[in-house]
Design an enzyme around this catalytic site. Structure first.
Site, mmCIF file in Angstrom:
data_model
loop_
_atom_site.group_PDB
_atom_site.id
_atom_site.type_symbol
_atom_site.label_atom_id
_atom_site.label_comp_id
_atom_site.label_asym_id
_atom_site.label_seq_id
_atom_site.Cartn_x
_atom_site.Cartn_y
_atom_site.Cartn_z
ATOM 1 N N HIS A 99 0.825 -1.220 0.000
ATOM 2 C CA HIS A 99 0.000 0.000 0.000
ATOM 3 C C HIS A 99 0.855 1.265 0.000
ATOM 4 O O HIS A 99 1.930 1.295 0.597
ATOM 5 C CB HIS A 99 -0.943 -0.002 1.212
ATOM 6 N N PHE A 122 -11.605 -5.204 12.993
ATOM 7 C CA PHE A 122 -11.474 -3.954 13.732
ATOM 8 C C PHE A 122 -12.748 -3.158 13.480
ATOM 9 O O PHE A 122 -12.978 -2.712 12.348
ATOM 10 C CB PHE A 122 -10.216 -3.218 13.244
ATOM 11 N N ASP A 138 -14.749 -0.612 12.823
ATOM 12 C CA ASP A 138 -14.614 0.810 12.460
ATOM 13 C C ASP A 138 -15.906 1.254 11.805
ATOM 14 O O ASP A 138 -16.987 0.798 12.198
ATOM 15 C CB ASP A 138 -13.424 0.953 11.511
ATOM 16 N N ASP A 184 -10.635 -8.873 7.263
ATOM 17 C CA ASP A 184 -10.897 -7.459 7.556
ATOM 18 C C ASP A 184 -10.178 -6.552 6.569
ATOM 19 O O ASP A 184 -10.784 -5.664 5.945
ATOM 20 C CB ASP A 184 -10.435 -7.134 8.985
ATOM 21 N N ASP A 239 -10.338 -2.834 2.065
ATOM 22 C CA ASP A 239 -9.827 -2.472 0.723
ATOM 23 C C ASP A 239 -10.938 -2.576 -0.318
ATOM 24 O O ASP A 239 -11.048 -1.727 -1.208
ATOM 25 C CB ASP A 239 -8.643 -3.361 0.338
#
Ligand SMILES: Nc1nc2c(c(CN[C@H]3C=C[C@H](O)[C@@H]3O)cn2[C@@H]2O[C@H](COP(=O)(O)O)[C@@H](O)[C@H]2O)c(=O)[nH]1
Length: 364
Positions: free
Chosen positions: A76, A265, A267, A336, A341
Site C-alpha cells: 500500500h 477492527f 470501524d 478485515d 480495501d
C-alpha cells in the site's frame, strides 16, 4: 480398562502439564465474546445468513484470486517498508491516531493531505501526513518528541496535518492528547519505546492488545451494553497488533503465536461493506438514519449493535470459509483488510451506494 473407568495415567499427565493456572494464563482479549453477546442482544441490527454464506464464498474466491496475504499490507502507498524499529514506531504512532477521518463536506472540500503529488483523504491522509512530517525533519514517530513540551505543540501537530483544503483534520486536539498520553506511559513504564511493549507481550497478540488497553486509556475502546458494563471492542489496539503482524510478515516484531485469535477492527468501513453485501440488516429507523448520514452518538445502542454484529458477522464468515476450505490460510485480520480495501475500491469506483454510519470518536 473398561470405557467407564477414567484413564488415571492420562489424568495425571494432564494435571501435571495443563494445570488450571497455565490454562488460565492463556491471554484472551474477550472481544469476540463481547461481540457475540451484543449480537444476541441486538434488536436494531441482524445478520442475514444467506448473504453471509454468499459473502464467505465471494471473499474466499476473491482473496484466492488476489493472493491476498500479509504481503498486501506492504504494497500500500506510503506504508513503511523497513523491517526495523522505525516501522514499529511508525505503526504505533499511526494506530494511536487511526480514527475518525470522515467528513460532512463533499469530496472537494473535505480534509486532504497533498504528498508526493497525490491528494490523500481518509486513512491514507494519516499515513501520508506522517511520512511528510518525517521527510520535513519532524520526528513525529518519536515518543521523546511527544514528551517535549517546547517541540511537540498543538501548532506543530496542526502543521503536520495541514490540509490541502479549508477543512482541518477532525479531532486535532484529541489526537494531540493521544500522543501526549502515549509519551508519558512509554516514559514511565516502557523505557520510552513501544518495542518494549512488544517484548513484554512475549509474542502473544492477545497479551499485547490487553497491554495497550490496560496501560493507554486512548486504546481502551470499551462500552457498557445492556447488562454488561464492559463490552470490549478494542479496535485500535487490535489493528495496531495486526499492522505489526502484516508489516513484518509474521516475523520479528510481527511474530505472534496467537494472531488468529484477533477479530476484525470495528470501524465504520467494515460495517458499511457488510451492510452493502446484505449481511448486516438494520431496522428501518436505523437504516434511514445511516442513509441520511445522521450522526449517531458514541456509545449509542445503535452504534454498539453495528460494531458488535459486524465483529460477529465476520467471525461467522471466517468459520464458513474454513468449513468449506479447512486448509485456507485465512484469519479475521486478512478478511478485515480485504473488506476494508474492497469498500475503498467501491468508493473509488463511485459504488458507495449505502453510506457508512457517522459516529465521531477517538475509538475508530
Ligand atoms: N477495519 C479496518 N479499518 C481500517 C483499516 C484501515 C487501513 N488499513 C490498511 C492496512 C491494511 C489494509 O489493507 C488497509 O489498506 C483503516 N481503517 C479505519 O477505517 C477508517 C478510515 O476509513 P477511510 O476514512 O475511508 O479511509 C478509520 O476508522 C480507520 O481506523 C483496515 O484495514 N480495517
Amino acid at each position: 480398562m473398561s470405557d467407564s473407568e477414567p484413564d488415571n495415567d492420562l489424568l495425571d499427565f494432564l494435571r501435571q502439564h495443563f494445570s488450571k493456572a497455565s490454562i488460565a494464563s492463556v491471554p484472551e482479549t474477550k472481544v469476540l465474546e463481547g461481540a457475540e453477546y451484543v449480537y444476541h442482544n441486538s434488536i436494531d441490527v441482524a445478520l442475514d445468513s444467506q448473504s453471509t454464506i454468499a459473502a464467505a464464498a465471494m471473499i474466499y474466491e476473491q482473496m484466492q484470486k488476489k493472493q491476498y496475504s500479509t504481503k498486501t499490507w506492504q504494497s500500500h502507498d506510503f506504508h513503511p517498508q523497513a523491517l526495523d524499529a522505525s516501522t514499529v514506531d511508525f505503526i504505533f504512532t499511526m494506530d494511536l491516531l487511526n480514527f475518525s477521518f470522515w467528513s460532512e463536506n463533499d469530496e472537494e472540500e473535505r480534509f486532504a493531505i497533498e504528498y508526493q503529488g497525490k491528494r490523500c483523504t481518509g486513512y491514507k491522509s494519516l499515513v501520508a501526513a506522517l511520512q511528510r512530517a518525517l521527510e520535513e525533519g519532524i520526528p513525529i514517530t518519536s515518543s521523546d518528541f511527544w514528551q517535549s513540551e517546547d517541540e511537540c505543540t498543538i501548532d506543530v501537530l496542526r502543521h503536520v496535518f495541514r490540509s490541502a483544503t479549508a477543512e482541518e483534520i477532525p479531532l486535532l486536539r484529541e489526537r494531540f492528547d493521544c500522543l501526549q498520553e502515549a509519551g508519558e506511559v512509554l516514559y514511565e513504564k516502557y523505557q520510552c519505546s513501544f518495542t518494549k511493549c512488544i517484548e513484554a507481550a512475549n509474542h502473544s497478540a492477545a497479551a499485547l492488545v490487553n497491554l495497550l488497553a490496560e496501560n493507554f486509556t486512548c486504546f481502551n475502546d470499551v462500552f457498557p451494553y445492556e447488562n454488561r458494563k464492559n463490552v470490549r471492542f478494542l479496535k485500535r489496539a487490535q489493528i495496531c497488533v495486526a499492522d505489526l503482524w502484516a508489516a513484518f510478515d509474521g516475523k520479528g516484531y510481527g511474530e505472534f503465536h496467537d494472531i488468529d485469535g484477533l477479530t476484525i477492527f470495528a470501524d465504520y468501513r467494515v460495517p458499511q461493506i457488510l451492510n452493502s453485501l446484505g449481511c448486516l440488516w438494520y431496522s428501518p429507523l436505523l437504516q434511514s438514519a445511516v442513509n441520511q448520514k445522521k450522526v449517531i452518538e458514541s456509545g449509542h445502542s445503535w452504534e454498539l449493535q453495528i460494531r458488535g454484529c459486524s465483529i460477529w458477522c465476520v467471525e461467522l464468515i471466517r468459520r464458513e470459509i474454513l468449513r468449506k476450505h479447512p486448509d485456507a490460510n485465512i484469519n479475521a485480520i486478512l478478511i478485515d483488510f480485504f473488506l476494508y480495501d474492497l469498500m475503498k475500491e467501491r468508493e473509488a469506483a463511485g459504488q458507495e451506494d449505502i453510506p457508512h454510519h457517522r459516529t465521531r470518536s477517538i475509538w475508530y
